[in-house]
Design a protein around this motif. Structure first.
Motif, mmCIF file in Angstrom:
data_model
loop_
_atom_site.group_PDB
_atom_site.id
_atom_site.type_symbol
_atom_site.label_atom_id
_atom_site.label_comp_id
_atom_site.label_asym_id
_atom_site.label_seq_id
_atom_site.Cartn_x
_atom_site.Cartn_y
_atom_site.Cartn_z
ATOM 1 N N ALA A 184 23.835 15.771 53.912
ATOM 2 C CA ALA A 184 22.531 15.983 54.755
ATOM 3 C C ALA A 184 21.785 17.138 54.380
ATOM 4 O O ALA A 184 22.654 18.178 54.255
ATOM 5 N N ILE A 185 20.721 17.297 54.717
ATOM 6 C CA ILE A 185 19.880 18.552 54.413
ATOM 7 C C ILE A 185 18.774 18.279 55.448
ATOM 8 O O ILE A 185 18.124 17.428 55.722
ATOM 9 N N ARG A 186 18.582 19.548 56.055
ATOM 10 C CA ARG A 186 17.442 19.957 57.060
ATOM 11 C C ARG A 186 16.429 20.360 56.172
ATOM 12 O O ARG A 186 16.241 21.484 55.867
ATOM 13 N N TRP A 187 15.422 19.526 56.118
ATOM 14 C CA TRP A 187 14.085 19.818 55.275
ATOM 15 C C TRP A 187 13.672 21.252 55.315
ATOM 16 O O TRP A 187 13.586 21.906 54.547
ATOM 17 N N SER A 188 13.421 21.415 56.741
ATOM 18 C CA SER A 188 12.411 22.705 56.952
ATOM 19 C C SER A 188 13.369 23.796 56.641
ATOM 20 O O SER A 188 12.712 24.790 55.957
ATOM 21 N N LEU A 189 14.762 23.915 56.831
ATOM 22 C CA LEU A 189 15.516 24.883 56.572
ATOM 23 C C LEU A 189 16.377 25.103 55.367
ATOM 24 O O LEU A 189 16.672 26.186 54.813
ATOM 25 N N GLY A 190 16.285 23.896 54.884
ATOM 26 C CA GLY A 190 17.306 23.891 53.773
ATOM 27 C C GLY A 190 18.738 23.840 53.778
ATOM 28 O O GLY A 190 19.467 23.935 52.849
ATOM 29 N N LEU A 191 19.127 23.813 55.143
ATOM 30 C CA LEU A 191 20.477 23.987 55.640
ATOM 31 C C LEU A 191 21.137 22.528 54.928
ATOM 32 O O LEU A 191 20.366 21.409 55.247
ATOM 33 N N THR A 192 22.549 22.581 54.447
ATOM 34 C CA THR A 192 22.882 21.410 53.793
ATOM 35 C C THR A 192 24.469 21.100 54.608
ATOM 36 O O THR A 192 25.065 22.057 54.916
ATOM 37 N N TYR A 193 25.079 19.938 54.521
ATOM 38 C CA TYR A 193 25.973 19.435 54.981
ATOM 39 C C TYR A 193 26.818 18.486 54.223
ATOM 40 O O TYR A 193 25.994 17.553 53.579
ATOM 41 N N TYR A 194 28.073 18.583 54.148
ATOM 42 C CA TYR A 194 28.768 17.470 53.004
ATOM 43 C C TYR A 194 29.961 17.119 53.722
ATOM 44 O O TYR A 194 30.775 17.708 54.733
ATOM 45 N N VAL A 195 30.541 15.821 53.472
ATOM 46 C CA VAL A 195 31.781 15.266 53.805
ATOM 47 C C VAL A 195 32.751 16.039 52.881
ATOM 48 O O VAL A 195 32.264 16.525 52.028
ATOM 49 N N ASP A 196 33.912 16.270 53.458
ATOM 50 C CA ASP A 196 34.960 17.190 52.835
ATOM 51 C C ASP A 196 35.130 16.488 51.310
ATOM 52 O O ASP A 196 35.460 17.361 50.513
ATOM 53 N N TYR A 227 24.865 3.765 47.027
ATOM 54 C CA TYR A 227 24.208 5.108 47.714
ATOM 55 C C TYR A 227 23.049 5.118 48.064
ATOM 56 O O TYR A 227 22.143 4.529 47.571
ATOM 57 N N TYR A 228 22.722 5.210 49.275
ATOM 58 C CA TYR A 228 21.668 5.243 50.098
ATOM 59 C C TYR A 228 21.060 6.352 50.453
ATOM 60 O O TYR A 228 21.809 7.472 51.191
ATOM 61 N N CYS A 229 19.868 6.549 50.401
ATOM 62 C CA CYS A 229 19.109 7.652 51.220
ATOM 63 C C CYS A 229 18.568 7.256 52.505
ATOM 64 O O CYS A 229 18.163 6.063 52.603
ATOM 65 N N ALA A 230 18.720 8.177 53.419
ATOM 66 C CA ALA A 230 18.127 7.906 54.821
ATOM 67 C C ALA A 230 17.284 8.966 55.305
ATOM 68 O O ALA A 230 17.571 10.093 55.058
ATOM 69 N N ALA A 231 16.624 9.044 56.279
ATOM 70 C CA ALA A 231 15.812 9.860 56.954
ATOM 71 C C ALA A 231 15.905 9.525 58.543
ATOM 72 O O ALA A 231 15.586 8.613 59.133
ATOM 73 N N ASP A 232 15.928 10.905 59.287
ATOM 74 C CA ASP A 232 16.219 10.997 60.486
ATOM 75 C C ASP A 232 14.900 11.829 61.151
ATOM 76 O O ASP A 232 14.868 13.025 60.949
ATOM 77 N N GLN A 233 14.079 10.945 61.825
ATOM 78 C CA GLN A 233 12.739 11.811 61.992
ATOM 79 C C GLN A 233 12.901 12.293 63.426
ATOM 80 O O GLN A 233 12.032 13.291 63.834
ATOM 81 N N ASN A 234 13.892 11.988 64.121
ATOM 82 C CA ASN A 234 14.061 13.005 65.489
ATOM 83 C C ASN A 234 15.519 13.584 65.629
ATOM 84 O O ASN A 234 16.215 13.083 66.271
ATOM 85 N N PRO A 235 15.667 14.536 64.827
ATOM 86 C CA PRO A 235 17.074 15.385 64.732
ATOM 87 C C PRO A 235 17.402 15.821 66.212
ATOM 88 O O PRO A 235 16.759 16.249 66.807
ATOM 89 N N ARG A 236 18.667 15.516 66.477
ATOM 90 C CA ARG A 236 19.213 15.845 67.770
ATOM 91 C C ARG A 236 20.145 17.231 67.678
ATOM 92 O O ARG A 236 20.469 17.558 68.751
ATOM 93 N N GLY A 237 20.431 17.437 66.678
ATOM 94 C CA GLY A 237 21.282 18.606 66.299
ATOM 95 C C GLY A 237 21.092 19.012 64.883
ATOM 96 O O GLY A 237 20.309 18.599 64.159
ATOM 97 N N PRO A 238 21.914 19.894 64.388
ATOM 98 C CA PRO A 238 21.721 20.187 63.009
ATOM 99 C C PRO A 238 21.764 19.153 62.069
ATOM 100 O O PRO A 238 20.995 19.136 60.908
ATOM 101 N N TYR A 239 22.722 18.210 62.284
ATOM 102 C CA TYR A 239 22.428 16.863 61.198
ATOM 103 C C TYR A 239 23.321 15.940 62.008
ATOM 104 O O TYR A 239 24.047 16.327 62.935
ATOM 105 N N SER A 240 23.228 14.697 61.518
ATOM 106 C CA SER A 240 24.041 13.621 62.040
ATOM 107 C C SER A 240 24.978 12.802 60.866
ATOM 108 O O SER A 240 24.366 12.776 59.791
ATOM 109 N N ARG A 241 26.129 12.635 61.273
ATOM 110 C CA ARG A 241 27.147 11.725 60.193
ATOM 111 C C ARG A 241 27.034 10.317 60.455
ATOM 112 O O ARG A 241 27.570 9.398 59.695
ATOM 113 N N SER A 242 26.346 10.072 61.827
ATOM 114 C CA SER A 242 26.359 8.510 61.999
ATOM 115 C C SER A 242 24.911 7.834 61.431
ATOM 116 O O SER A 242 23.966 8.505 61.685
ATOM 117 N N TYR A 243 25.331 6.926 60.834
ATOM 118 C CA TYR A 243 24.095 6.102 60.134
ATOM 119 C C TYR A 243 23.186 5.654 61.287
ATOM 120 O O TYR A 243 21.839 5.163 60.933
#
Length: 126
Positions: free
Chosen positions: A50-62, A94-110
């Motif tokens: 996942a990537i937080r668009w505005s900040l460019g912060l990234t997260y990955y599964v191990d 592989y699916y791309c997805a968009a979370d329009q109301n982030p509740r934290g840094p990112y979410s692993r839940s679809y």
């Protein structure tokens, strides 16, 4: 209406690389979190990155850390997933997805993601 269109999947040998693209339309994603998920046959949909668009912060599964890189291009409204050192176990849709109301840094839940692309098949042969 937000639309996400993935491209870039295909068949590659183990150790090879692919770059997936997710082109967004309908709005800009500056306040969104964009994610990549994958689903192999008979398995649940799995968070990949996942990537937080505005900040460019990234997260990955191990399992993909150090091999995959998520990035975004503001001008093209596009998110990428660069996949290197691919393994047969990376085979999935592989699916791309968009979370329009982030509740934290990112979410692993679809379930946190509001919009989804149609998916693109990635097959890694051994």
């Amino acid at each position: 209406q937000v639309q996400l269109v993935e491209s870039g999947g295909g068949l590659v040998q183990a150790g090879g690389s692919l770059r997936l693209s997710c082109a967004g339309s309908g709005r800009t994603f500056s306040n969104y979190i964009m994610g990549w998920f994958r689903q192999a046959p008979g398995k649940e949909r799995e968070f990949v990155a996942a990537i937080r668009w505005s900040l460019g912060l990234t997260y990955y599964v191990d399992s993909v850390k150090g091999r995959f890189t998520i990035s975004r291009d503001n001008a093209k409204n596009t998110v990428y997933l660069q996949m290197n050192s691919l393994k047969p176990e990376d085979t999935a849709v592989y699916y791309c997805a968009a979370d329009q109301n982030p509740r934290g840094p990112y979410s692993r839940s679809y379930s946190a993601y509001d919009y989804w692309g149609q998916g693109t098949q990635v097959t890694v042969s051994s």
